[in-house]
Design a protein around this motif. Structure first.
Motif, short mmCIF file in Angstrom:
data_model
loop_
_atom_site.label_atom_id
_atom_site.label_comp_id
_atom_site.label_asym_id
_atom_site.label_seq_id
_atom_site.Cartn_x
_atom_site.Cartn_y
_atom_site.Cartn_z
N GLY A 315 48.91 66.48 16.50
CA GLY A 315 49.99 67.16 17.20
C GLY A 315 49.73 68.61 17.51
O GLY A 315 50.56 69.27 18.15
N SER A 316 48.59 69.12 17.06
CA SER A 316 48.27 70.53 17.32
C SER A 316 46.89 70.69 17.97
O SER A 316 46.33 71.78 17.95
CB SER A 316 48.31 71.33 16.01
OG SER A 316 47.38 70.81 15.07
N THR A 317 46.36 69.60 18.52
CA THR A 317 45.01 69.64 19.10
C THR A 317 45.00 69.07 20.52
O THR A 317 45.32 67.89 20.72
CB THR A 317 44.02 68.84 18.24
OG1 THR A 317 44.05 69.33 16.90
CG2 THR A 317 42.60 68.97 18.79
N MET A 318 44.67 69.91 21.48
CA MET A 318 44.42 69.42 22.85
C MET A 318 43.09 68.68 22.83
O MET A 318 42.11 69.17 22.26
CB MET A 318 44.38 70.57 23.84
CG MET A 318 43.95 70.17 25.24
SD MET A 318 43.92 71.55 26.42
CE MET A 318 45.65 71.58 26.91
N ILE A 319 43.04 67.51 23.46
CA ILE A 319 41.82 66.71 23.51
C ILE A 319 41.42 66.52 24.96
O ILE A 319 42.24 66.10 25.79
CB ILE A 319 42.01 65.34 22.83
CG1 ILE A 319 42.40 65.53 21.36
CG2 ILE A 319 40.73 64.51 22.93
CD1 ILE A 319 42.79 64.23 20.66
N VAL A 320 40.18 66.82 25.27
CA VAL A 320 39.65 66.67 26.63
C VAL A 320 38.40 65.79 26.56
O VAL A 320 37.49 66.06 25.78
CB VAL A 320 39.29 68.04 27.24
CG1 VAL A 320 38.67 67.86 28.63
CG2 VAL A 320 40.52 68.93 27.31
N LEU A 321 38.39 64.73 27.36
CA LEU A 321 37.24 63.83 27.44
C LEU A 321 36.67 63.89 28.85
O LEU A 321 37.40 63.72 29.83
CB LEU A 321 37.65 62.39 27.14
CG LEU A 321 38.45 62.14 25.85
CD1 LEU A 321 38.82 60.65 25.75
CD2 LEU A 321 37.67 62.58 24.62
N THR A 322 35.37 64.13 28.96
CA THR A 322 34.75 64.18 30.29
C THR A 322 33.25 63.93 30.16
O THR A 322 32.75 63.57 29.10
CB THR A 322 35.04 65.54 30.96
OG1 THR A 322 34.67 65.48 32.34
CG2 THR A 322 34.29 66.68 30.27
N SER A 323 32.54 64.11 31.27
CA SER A 323 31.09 63.90 31.33
C SER A 323 30.47 64.95 32.23
O SER A 323 31.15 65.52 33.09
CB SER A 323 30.78 62.50 31.86
OG SER A 323 29.39 62.30 32.02
N ASP A 324 29.17 65.21 32.03
CA ASP A 324 28.51 66.21 32.87
C ASP A 324 28.07 65.66 34.23
O ASP A 324 27.82 66.42 35.15
CB ASP A 324 27.32 66.84 32.14
CG ASP A 324 26.28 65.84 31.70
OD1 ASP A 324 26.53 64.61 31.74
OD2 ASP A 324 25.18 66.27 31.28
N HIS A 325 28.00 64.34 34.36
CA HIS A 325 27.66 63.68 35.62
C HIS A 325 27.63 62.18 35.34
O HIS A 325 27.83 61.74 34.21
CB HIS A 325 26.31 64.14 36.19
CG HIS A 325 25.19 64.06 35.20
ND1 HIS A 325 24.64 62.87 34.79
CD2 HIS A 325 24.54 65.03 34.50
CE1 HIS A 325 23.70 63.10 33.89
NE2 HIS A 325 23.63 64.42 33.69
N GLY A 326 27.35 61.39 36.38
CA GLY A 326 27.30 59.95 36.20
C GLY A 326 25.88 59.41 36.18
O GLY A 326 24.93 60.10 35.77
N ASP A 327 25.73 58.16 36.64
CA ASP A 327 24.43 57.46 36.61
C ASP A 327 24.47 56.40 37.71
O ASP A 327 25.37 55.55 37.73
CB ASP A 327 24.23 56.81 35.24
CG ASP A 327 22.81 56.31 35.01
OD1 ASP A 327 22.16 55.90 35.99
OD2 ASP A 327 22.36 56.32 33.85
N TYR A 328 23.50 56.45 38.60
CA TYR A 328 23.50 55.48 39.72
C TYR A 328 23.32 54.04 39.26
O TYR A 328 23.91 53.12 39.82
CB TYR A 328 22.40 55.84 40.72
CG TYR A 328 22.80 56.87 41.75
CD1 TYR A 328 23.64 56.55 42.80
CD2 TYR A 328 22.33 58.18 41.68
CE1 TYR A 328 24.00 57.47 43.76
CE2 TYR A 328 22.68 59.13 42.63
CZ TYR A 328 23.52 58.77 43.68
OH TYR A 328 23.88 59.69 44.63
N LEU A 329 22.46 53.80 38.28
CA LEU A 329 22.23 52.44 37.74
C LEU A 329 21.87 51.42 38.81
O LEU A 329 22.21 50.25 38.71
CB LEU A 329 23.47 51.97 36.97
CG LEU A 329 23.85 52.76 35.71
CD1 LEU A 329 25.16 52.25 35.14
CD2 LEU A 329 22.74 52.69 34.65
N GLY A 330 21.18 51.88 39.85
CA GLY A 330 20.76 50.98 40.92
C GLY A 330 21.64 51.02 42.15
O GLY A 330 21.27 50.48 43.19
N ASP A 331 22.84 51.59 42.05
CA ASP A 331 23.68 51.74 43.24
C ASP A 331 22.97 52.64 44.25
O ASP A 331 22.29 53.60 43.88
CB ASP A 331 25.03 52.35 42.86
CG ASP A 331 25.90 51.39 42.07
OD1 ASP A 331 25.56 50.19 42.00
OD2 ASP A 331 26.92 51.84 41.50
#
Length: 547
Positions: A315-331
Motif C-alpha cells: 500500500g505504500s509502493t508504486m510498482i512499474v513494469l516495463t521493458s527496454d525493447h522487444g524482440d522480433y523472433l522472426g517477425d
C-alpha cells in the motif's frame, strides 16, 4: 511512498496474458495490471539496450543525451533519475542491469575519483548500486566480454558451482551426451539449463531485491532490472519444456516485404540474425525457451509481490513494469530489435499507484501515446517534486493514472543509430549518416533515414496493423510522409540543451539588471521607469555636479 521500477530485458509487449497472448499465462503481470493501469501504446526512444536505457534513466531523447548505442558513454554532467529524486529527498538504487558505459575520459578531465560517492553515481548512471550485473559473462580468447566483476558468478561460486566462469558452464549451458551444450547455440535452447532453478539469474536477482527492500529506509526508488528474457535463450527445468513448437505462432511476415525493400531493412533481413530467425527449426526451439524465461519472470514477480504484501508495503509502493525493447523472433524476417516495427519498439508498461487518487483507474487500460521518457517525469511528480521540464523531456503519467485526460502529445519519436553495425559497412555509409528516426501518430508510422538518397518507410497501422505493406515504395502517400516529416522537423527544433536555466528562472532574469543600476543604451533616461534614474536626477546629484 516508495517506487519499485522493474525492467525486463527484451520483453515483447504482446507476450503477456493481460496483453492477449494465447498460450503464455502470466498471472502476476496480470495482478499488477488489475491493480493499476496498462498502457497499450508505450514506445521506447531507441530499440537498442544501451540507448533505450539511457533515455529511461535521463528522461531525455537519445539525440539529447548522445548515448545512442551500447558502449557509447553517457557523458558526465547528464542529469539522471537519481539526481532528480535525491534533490527532493528520495534515494535511488540499482539492482541488476543498466548497460551503461561510464564516461571515463570525462571523469578524468574533471578529476572525479571513481571510488567517491559522486564518482560511483557518475559511473552507475546516477544510481546507488545495491548490485550491478549486466549478464552475458562470456569468455573468449581475448578475455571476458564484460571486464567488470560478476556478482552473479561470485554467487554461483558460493553455491558450489566450479570453474572461473560458472555462468558459462551452468546458467548458460546444458549437458548433452555428457558434454557442455552452450546456450549460445539455438540447437540447445530446448534443453534445461545446467543449474538449479533457484540459483538461476532471475531468482537470484529477485532475492537481491527482497534483501534490499528488507533493509531499506524510505522514501526510496529501487530499479530492479532483470537480465531476462534477453538471449541467450536457455532456461532451467521445469520452464524449459512448459511450451513447445505447438505454442509457436506463425511469423508475422510477408513475401512482399522483401520486394524493393528499404536498403537498411533489406540488409538486416539478409544478415546472420535475420537468416537464423527465418529458419523455422530455430523458431520452434527459441520461442518456447523465450516463453519459459518469461514464465519464470512472472513467477519471480509473484514472489516479490507476495513479499510486499506480507511485509505491509504494497500500500505504500508504486510498482512499474516495463521493458527496454522487444524482440522480433522472426517477425518481418528479422531477429533481435533493430528497426521500428511494433515487436521491436513497442513495450509493455504497467503502473500501479497505491494512492487513493488512482482508485478510479484500477484495472483499466490507456491507449495514449506514451514514451519511455515519461517515467522519469512520473517518478519525480509521484515523489512530490516539480518536473524540471527544461531537463526532463518526458511528461508525467500521473494524470492518466488519476482518471484525467491531459493535453497530450500527437506523436511519439524513436531513434536508432546503427553506425557501429556491420550493416553500415555493407551499405558504405559514414557513421554520421547511420541514423534512423521513427515518427508514429497513432495511425501512420514513418521510418526516416538520415543517409542521403535513402527513401522513407511508411505504414498505416489502421489498415495494416501487422506493418507488412510499406506505402513509401510508391509516391501515392507523399502528403502523409510530408506531414510526419514536419512532426520530425518540429521535434528536432525542441529546446533540449538549455538545461542550466528553467523557463521560470529565465523569466525572472528579464529586466533584473535594471534594478542593479545597469542602464545601457539610453538617450536621456525617459525610456525607463523614473524611479530607476531618480538617483541621477535628484538635488544631491545636482549639487555634487555644481561642486
Amino acid at each position: 511512498m516508495n517506487i519499485l521500477f522493474v525492467m525486463y530485458d527484451q520483453l515483447r509487449f504482446d507476450y503477456l496474458s493481460c496483453a492477449g497472448h494465447p498460450h503464455l499465462h502470466t498471472p502476476n503481470f496480470d495482478r499488477v495490471a488489475a491493480m493499476g493501469v496498462r498502457f497499450t501504446n508505450a514506445y521506447v526512444q531507441s530499440p537498442i539496450c544501451g540507448g533505450s536505457r539511457m533515455c529511461f534513466y535521463t528522461g531525455r531523447y537519445a539525440a539529447s543525451h548522445g548515448a545512442h548505442w551500447n558502449g557509447f558513454p553517457l557523458r558526465v554532467g547528464e542529469h539522471t533519475l537519481g539526481d532528480h529524486l535525491r534533490k527532493i529527498g528520495m534515494s535511488c538504487h540499482l539492482i541488476g542491469k543498466t548497460h551503461m558505459t561510464v564516461d571515463a575520459e570525462g571523469m578524468e578531465r574533471l578529476g572525479l575519483d571513481a571510488d567517491s560517492v559522486i564518482g560511483v553515481r557518475t559511473s552507475e548512471c546516477g544510481f546507488d548500486p545495491w548490485v550491478r550485473d549486466d549478464g552475458l559473462w562470456a569468455e573468449g580468447p581475448d578475455g571476458f566480454y564484460d571486464e567488470r566483476r560478476s556478482p552473479y558468478n561470485e554467487y554461483l561460486k558460493s553455491k558450489g558451482y566450479d570453474g572461473s566462469n560458472p555462468w558459462a558452464d551452468y546458467a548458460n549451458a546444458s549437458v548433452k551426451d555428457g558434454q557442455i551444450a552452450s546456450g549460445w547455440f539455438f540447437d540447445n535452447t530446448d534443453l534445461p539449463a545446467n543449474i538449479r532453478e533457484e540459483d538461476s539469474e532471475t531468482p537470484w536477482l529477485t532475492s537481491e531485491a527482497i534483501r534490499f527492500i528488507d533493509q531499506a529506509t524510505g522514501p526510496w526508488c529501487a530499479h530492479l532490472s532483470y537480465i531476462k528474457p534477453h538471449w541467450p535463450y536457455i532456461v532451467p527445468a521445469p520452464y524449459h519444456d512448459m511450451y513447445g513448437p505447438n505454442h509457436v505462432p506463425a511469423a508475422t511476415r510477408a513475401d512482399g516485404e522483401r520486394i524493393n525493400a528499404h536498403p537498411v531493412f533489406d540488409t538486416f533481413m539478409n544478415g546472420p540474425v535475420g537468416r537464423a530467425f527465418q529458419d523455422e527449426e530455430v523458431r520452434a526451439k527459441v520461442i518456447p525457451a523465450y516463453m519459459g524465461l518469461i514464465k519464470q519472470c512472472d513467477d519471480q514477480l509473484g514472489r516479490l509481490l507476495d513479499h510486499l504484501e506480507a511485509t505491509g508495503q504494497m500500500g505504500s509502493t508504486m510498482i512499474v513494469l516495463t521493458s527496454d525493447h522487444g524482440d522480433y523472433l522472426g517477425d518481418h524476417w528479422l531477429g533481435e530489435k533493430n528497426l521500428f516495427h511494433d515487436p521491436s519498439v513497442k513495450v509493455p508498461m504497467i503502473i500501479y499507484d497505491p494512492r487513493e487518487a488512482a482508485n478510479s483507474t484500477r484495472g483499466t487500460t490507456c491507449d495514449a501515446l506514451v514514451e519511455s521518457i515519461d517515467l522519469a517525469a512520473t517518478f519525480v511528480e509521484a515523489a512530490g517534486g516539480t518536473v524540471p521540464d527544461h531537463i526532463i523531456e518526458g511528461r508525467s503519467l500521473l494524470p492518466w493514472l488519476q482518471g484525467e485526460t491531459p493535453d497530450w502529445r500527437d506523436y511519439v519519436i524513436s531513434e536508432y543509430d546503427f553506425s557501429a553495425q556491420p550493416v553500415a559497412v555493407k551499405l558504405g555509409l559514414e557513421p554520421r549518416d547511420c541514423r534512423l528516426f521513427m515518427v508514429f501518430d497513432g495511425r501512420y508510422k514513418l521510418m526516416h533515414c538520415a543517409a542521403p538518397g535513402l527513401r522513407n518507410m511508411l505504414f498505416d497501422l489502421e489498415t495494416d496493423p501487422d506493418e507488412l505493406i510499406d506505402l513509401a515504395k510508391t509516391d501515392a502517400h507523399v502528403a502523409i510522409e510530408a506531414r510526419l516529416l514536419t512532426h520530425l522537423h518540429d521535434w528536432s527544433l525542441r529546446m533540449s540543451q538549455r538545461t542550466t536555466r528553467s523557463e521560470d528562472q529565465i523569466k525572472a532574469m528579464r529586466g533584473a539588471s535594471n534594478g542593479k543600476g545597469i542602464l545601457i543604451h539610453l538617450k536621456d533616461g525617459t525610456e525607463v521607469d523614473e524611479k530607476l534614474t531618480q538617483k541621477y536626477r535628484g538635488p544631491a546629484r545636482q549639487t555634487h555636479l555644481k561642486d
